[in-house]
Design a protein around this motif. Structure first.
Motif, PDB file in Angstrom:
ATOM      1  N   ALA A 123      -1.094   2.411 -35.938  1.00  0.00           N
ATOM      2  CA  ALA A 123      -0.871   1.337 -36.913  1.00  0.00           C
ATOM      3  C   ALA A 123       0.611   1.087 -37.143  1.00  0.00           C
ATOM      4  O   ALA A 123       1.003   0.013 -37.606  1.00  0.00           O
ATOM      5  CB  ALA A 123      -1.552   1.667 -38.237  1.00  0.00           C
ATOM      6  N   ASN A 124       1.433   2.062 -36.818  1.00  0.00           N
ATOM      7  CA  ASN A 124       2.878   1.935 -36.942  1.00  0.00           C
ATOM      8  C   ASN A 124       3.556   1.626 -35.614  1.00  0.00           C
ATOM      9  O   ASN A 124       4.779   1.705 -35.505  1.00  0.00           O
ATOM     10  CB  ASN A 124       3.460   3.211 -37.544  1.00  0.00           C
ATOM     11  CG  ASN A 124       3.304   3.267 -39.046  1.00  0.00           C
ATOM     12  OD1 ASN A 124       4.084   2.666 -39.783  1.00  0.00           O
ATOM     13  ND2 ASN A 124       2.280   3.963 -39.514  1.00  0.00           N
ATOM     14  N   GLY A 125       2.756   1.270 -34.617  1.00  0.00           N
ATOM     15  CA  GLY A 125       3.329   0.873 -33.338  1.00  0.00           C
ATOM     16  C   GLY A 125       3.818   2.015 -32.479  1.00  0.00           C
ATOM     17  O   GLY A 125       4.546   1.796 -31.506  1.00  0.00           O
ATOM     18  N   GLY A 362       3.589   8.498 -37.518  1.00  0.00           N
ATOM     19  CA  GLY A 362       3.609   7.043 -37.459  1.00  0.00           C
ATOM     20  C   GLY A 362       4.624   6.477 -38.428  1.00  0.00           C
ATOM     21  O   GLY A 362       5.659   5.929 -38.021  1.00  0.00           O
ATOM     22  N   PHE A 363       4.387   6.627 -39.708  1.00  0.00           N
ATOM     23  CA  PHE A 363       5.313   6.151 -40.729  1.00  0.00           C
ATOM     24  C   PHE A 363       6.672   6.822 -40.593  1.00  0.00           C
ATOM     25  O   PHE A 363       7.710   6.195 -40.801  1.00  0.00           O
ATOM     26  CB  PHE A 363       4.740   6.422 -42.127  1.00  0.00           C
ATOM     27  CG  PHE A 363       3.488   5.661 -42.431  1.00  0.00           C
ATOM     28  CD1 PHE A 363       3.541   4.391 -42.993  1.00  0.00           C
ATOM     29  CD2 PHE A 363       2.236   6.214 -42.152  1.00  0.00           C
ATOM     30  CE1 PHE A 363       2.380   3.683 -43.275  1.00  0.00           C
ATOM     31  CE2 PHE A 363       1.077   5.518 -42.433  1.00  0.00           C
ATOM     32  CZ  PHE A 363       1.144   4.250 -42.995  1.00  0.00           C
ATOM     33  N   SER A 364       6.664   8.091 -40.239  1.00  0.00           N
ATOM     34  CA  SER A 364       7.909   8.866 -40.202  1.00  0.00           C
ATOM     35  C   SER A 364       8.867   8.400 -39.113  1.00  0.00           C
ATOM     36  O   SER A 364      10.082   8.591 -39.234  1.00  0.00           O
ATOM     37  CB  SER A 364       7.598  10.348 -40.013  1.00  0.00           C
ATOM     38  OG  SER A 364       6.839  10.565 -38.833  1.00  0.00           O
ATOM     39  N   LEU A 365       8.366   7.779 -38.060  1.00  0.00           N
ATOM     40  CA  LEU A 365       9.270   7.337 -37.001  1.00  0.00           C
ATOM     41  C   LEU A 365      10.145   6.184 -37.492  1.00  0.00           C
ATOM     42  O   LEU A 365      11.325   6.092 -37.128  1.00  0.00           O
ATOM     43  CB  LEU A 365       8.496   6.934 -35.749  1.00  0.00           C
ATOM     44  CG  LEU A 365       9.380   6.652 -34.522  1.00  0.00           C
ATOM     45  CD1 LEU A 365      10.264   7.839 -34.184  1.00  0.00           C
ATOM     46  CD2 LEU A 365       8.537   6.276 -33.316  1.00  0.00           C
ATOM     47  N   HIS A 366       9.598   5.316 -38.314  1.00  0.00           N
ATOM     48  CA  HIS A 366      10.418   4.247 -38.891  1.00  0.00           C
ATOM     49  C   HIS A 366      11.472   4.835 -39.833  1.00  0.00           C
ATOM     50  O   HIS A 366      12.608   4.345 -39.889  1.00  0.00           O
ATOM     51  CB  HIS A 366       9.532   3.240 -39.626  1.00  0.00           C
ATOM     52  CG  HIS A 366       8.547   2.566 -38.726  1.00  0.00           C
ATOM     53  ND1 HIS A 366       8.889   1.531 -37.896  1.00  0.00           N
ATOM     54  CD2 HIS A 366       7.228   2.808 -38.495  1.00  0.00           C
ATOM     55  CE1 HIS A 366       7.838   1.140 -37.201  1.00  0.00           C
ATOM     56  NE2 HIS A 366       6.811   1.911 -37.543  1.00  0.00           N
ATOM     57  N   ASP A 367      11.098   5.888 -40.570  1.00  0.00           N
ATOM     58  CA  ASP A 367      12.080   6.590 -41.400  1.00  0.00           C
ATOM     59  C   ASP A 367      13.213   7.134 -40.527  1.00  0.00           C
ATOM     60  O   ASP A 367      14.388   7.011 -40.867  1.00  0.00           O
ATOM     61  CB  ASP A 367      11.426   7.759 -42.144  1.00  0.00           C
ATOM     62  CG  ASP A 367      10.355   7.321 -43.126  1.00  0.00           C
ATOM     63  OD1 ASP A 367      10.407   6.163 -43.592  1.00  0.00           O
ATOM     64  OD2 ASP A 367       9.466   8.142 -43.427  1.00  0.00           O
ATOM     65  N   GLU A 368      12.830   7.739 -39.407  1.00  0.00           N
ATOM     66  CA  GLU A 368      13.824   8.343 -38.523  1.00  0.00           C
ATOM     67  C   GLU A 368      14.776   7.297 -37.955  1.00  0.00           C
ATOM     68  O   GLU A 368      15.992   7.515 -37.882  1.00  0.00           O
ATOM     69  CB  GLU A 368      13.134   9.096 -37.381  1.00  0.00           C
ATOM     70  CG  GLU A 368      14.067   9.887 -36.472  1.00  0.00           C
ATOM     71  CD  GLU A 368      14.657  11.122 -37.132  1.00  0.00           C
ATOM     72  OE1 GLU A 368      15.604  11.688 -36.556  1.00  0.00           O
ATOM     73  OE2 GLU A 368      14.182  11.534 -38.215  1.00  0.00           O
ATOM     74  N   ASN A 424      13.168  -3.815 -39.910  1.00  0.00           N
ATOM     75  CA  ASN A 424      12.199  -4.807 -39.445  1.00  0.00           C
ATOM     76  C   ASN A 424      11.174  -4.228 -38.477  1.00  0.00           C
ATOM     77  O   ASN A 424      10.177  -4.887 -38.178  1.00  0.00           O
ATOM     78  CB  ASN A 424      12.921  -5.994 -38.806  1.00  0.00           C
ATOM     79  CG  ASN A 424      13.636  -6.852 -39.831  1.00  0.00           C
ATOM     80  OD1 ASN A 424      13.276  -6.854 -41.008  1.00  0.00           O
ATOM     81  ND2 ASN A 424      14.661  -7.573 -39.396  1.00  0.00           N
ATOM     82  N   THR A 425      11.398  -3.004 -37.971  1.00  0.00           N
ATOM     83  CA  THR A 425      10.365  -2.372 -37.133  1.00  0.00           C
ATOM     84  C   THR A 425       9.096  -2.111 -37.929  1.00  0.00           C
ATOM     85  O   THR A 425       8.026  -1.906 -37.344  1.00  0.00           O
ATOM     86  CB  THR A 425      10.856  -1.050 -36.529  1.00  0.00           C
ATOM     87  OG1 THR A 425      11.195  -0.128 -37.577  1.00  0.00           O
ATOM     88  CG2 THR A 425      12.040  -1.266 -35.603  1.00  0.00           C
TER      89      THR A 425
END
Length: 471
Positions: A123-125, A362-368, A424-425
């Motif tokens: 869901a987070n790509g 998933g969510f954490s990769l955008h944080d990273e 924006n990711t």
């Protein structure tokens, strides 16, 4: 491979024969056309193709600005941005053996639904992950995804080898280390992870044997190298899995140390996956467990793990003014490290250590990605760390990592340009998972269903009761 592992593997195959593909996720591929989309190719030339037509057929990128086939499904990409699917180069996927070998001989009373594990990821790509402590059950998850029974990412598998007296793959001599590597190769693992309690001789032998077997090595810098850090940087030590592996070898957290560590890695061609988000979350938890309670993505975590994070949290339990200061300073030093490694030309790969309390896959990769930009990477460099660069280290850059004709259609459609703002990711309009299209409505529905089920089942799971019943 031990006979018990064979049994688990073949039982998994038997179970799969009775499973059905996920509803709405077709194994028979449809041809899709994304029209009028801005394509961030993430190729080595960093080309951007504006107002393009991308055709996806049979899970591959068939053409860019080619002829539109009849009966293709049209996706309106006007004003949107297409990027490659993201890669998280450091995760720990929950499996039925997630709580360790201690419980392996007892009657299982907990299973993790594979789709529930994978839903927040896709869901987070995030369309590819490197699992850094894979079990035979992880092989089962990978097979279920490949068969279409579960919608999930591509999974690369690493076998963890440690020293000392623990459970799992333990090697305390060079001979044992080489044997563990050969066994992992035979069992089908893709990578070797070295861990903290290995002695020097065994560590050296593992890395040498892994290279002979065609396996890259990633992992920790063993504690045996404290005060002798240079000796850990031997040929074919491919990647350090945490910035923490360097900071634990620094007393002063000085810029001079950061520069010295970067030079060690550069000279040895050893890459870095800093996992900035992990240390940030550890530091938050030393301040208060409220950081977990208020985590917006907590509802997508299995209720038992939610309970563990909230009631048996060692970072909270062992908190002290000294620890709070130490971890806060370590977070700051990790930003210095990333800047020094970038300046030295060391490749930096995005990984999150998902599975650590607070680090939701998933969510954490955008944080990273956002933290990497804060540390000094450009948005383009940060995105590269989770696409082509990661694919290159994994050795699969000919299949994924950039948007090129013939590559697998692992793609994310974004509402806005991530080069303008890396945040924006998160603005995902839809995801192609191995050529299958999941739009925003479908993804949000999957997340909502997961959160509702977790909430409904929360009262059934208490970490302390679970552990007491297992003793």
């Amino acid at each position: 491979m031990k006979s018990a592992n064979y049994l688990v593997f073949f039982m998994s195959l038997l179970i799969f024969s009775f499973l059905k593909p996920v509803k709405g996720y077709s194994q028979k591929q449809t041809t899709y056309v994304i029209k009028n989309v801005n394509v961030i190719t993430m190729t080595s030339s960093n080309a951007i193709i504006n107002n393009a037509t991308v055709i996806v057929s049979e899970n591959r990128i068939e053409s860019i600005n080619g002829r539109i086939p009849k009966n293709a499904k049209i996706i309106d990409g006007k004003g949107k941005w297409l990027i490659p699917g993201l890669i998280d180069a450091h995760v720990h996927l929950p499996t039925d053996a997630y709580f360790g070998q201690k419980f392996a001989t007892q009657k299982p009373d907990l299973t993790f639904n594979a789709q529930d594990v994978m839903t927040p990821i896709i869901a987070n790509g995030v369309t590819t992950v490197l699992d850094l402590d894979s079990k035979m059950e992880t092989f089962g998850q990978k097979k279920a995804i490949e068969k279409g029974y579960v919608i999930g990412p591509r999974i690369a598998l690493a076998a963890l080898i440690n020293g000392g007296n623990g459970q799992g793959r333990i090697a305390n001599t060079a001979e044992e280390g080489r044997l563990m590597v050969k066994n992992a190769k035979f069992e089908g693992y893709d990578f070797i992870k070295v861990y903290s309690k290995l002695n020097m001789e065994t560590y050296n032998a593992i890395i040498d044997e892994a290279n002979k077997q065609g396996l890259k090595t990633i992992g920790h810098i063993p504690n045996a190298f404290q005060g002798k850090l240079e000796q850990a940087f031997i040929p074919h030590f491919g990647m350090v899995a945490h910035a923490e592996e360097f900071s634990k070898n620094s007393v002063s957290f000085s810029e001079q140390d950061a520069v010295k560590f970067a030079k060690l890695s550069k000279d040895n061609d050893t890459w870095l996956s800093p996992t900035l988000t992990t240390m940030l979350w550890i530091a938050k938890q030393t301040h208060s467990v409220d950081s977990i309670k208020n985590l917006s993505s907590l509802k997508y975590v299995h209720p038992l793990l939610q309970s563990k994070w909230l009631t048996a949290n060692n970072y909270v339990k062992n908190s002290s003014p000294e620890n709070v200061t130490y971890f806060d300073n370590m977070v700051k030093f990790h930003f210095q490290l990333v800047k020094a490694f970038k300046d030295a030309g060391v490749p930096i790969v995005a990984g999150t250590d998902a599975g650590v309390s607070g680090v939701v896959a998933g969510f954490s990769l955008h944080d990273e990605l956002e933290l990497l930009v804060q540390a000094g990477l450009t948005p383009q460099e940060a995105l590269n760390s989770a696409t082509l660069l990661s694919a290159q280290w994994l050795g699969i850059e000919k299949q994924i990592g950039s948007i090129e004709i013939g590559k697998f259609a692992d793609l994310i459609l974004l509402e806005d340009n991530p080069f303008t703002d890396i945040k924006n990711t998160r603005k995902i309009a839809g995801v192609f998972v191995n050529g299958n299209w999941l739009d925003k409505k479908k993804l949000n529905g999957m997340l909502t269903d997961l959160a509702n089920r977790n909430t409904a089942e929360k009262d059934k799971f208490d970490w302390k009761i679970f552990i007491n019943n297992r003793k």
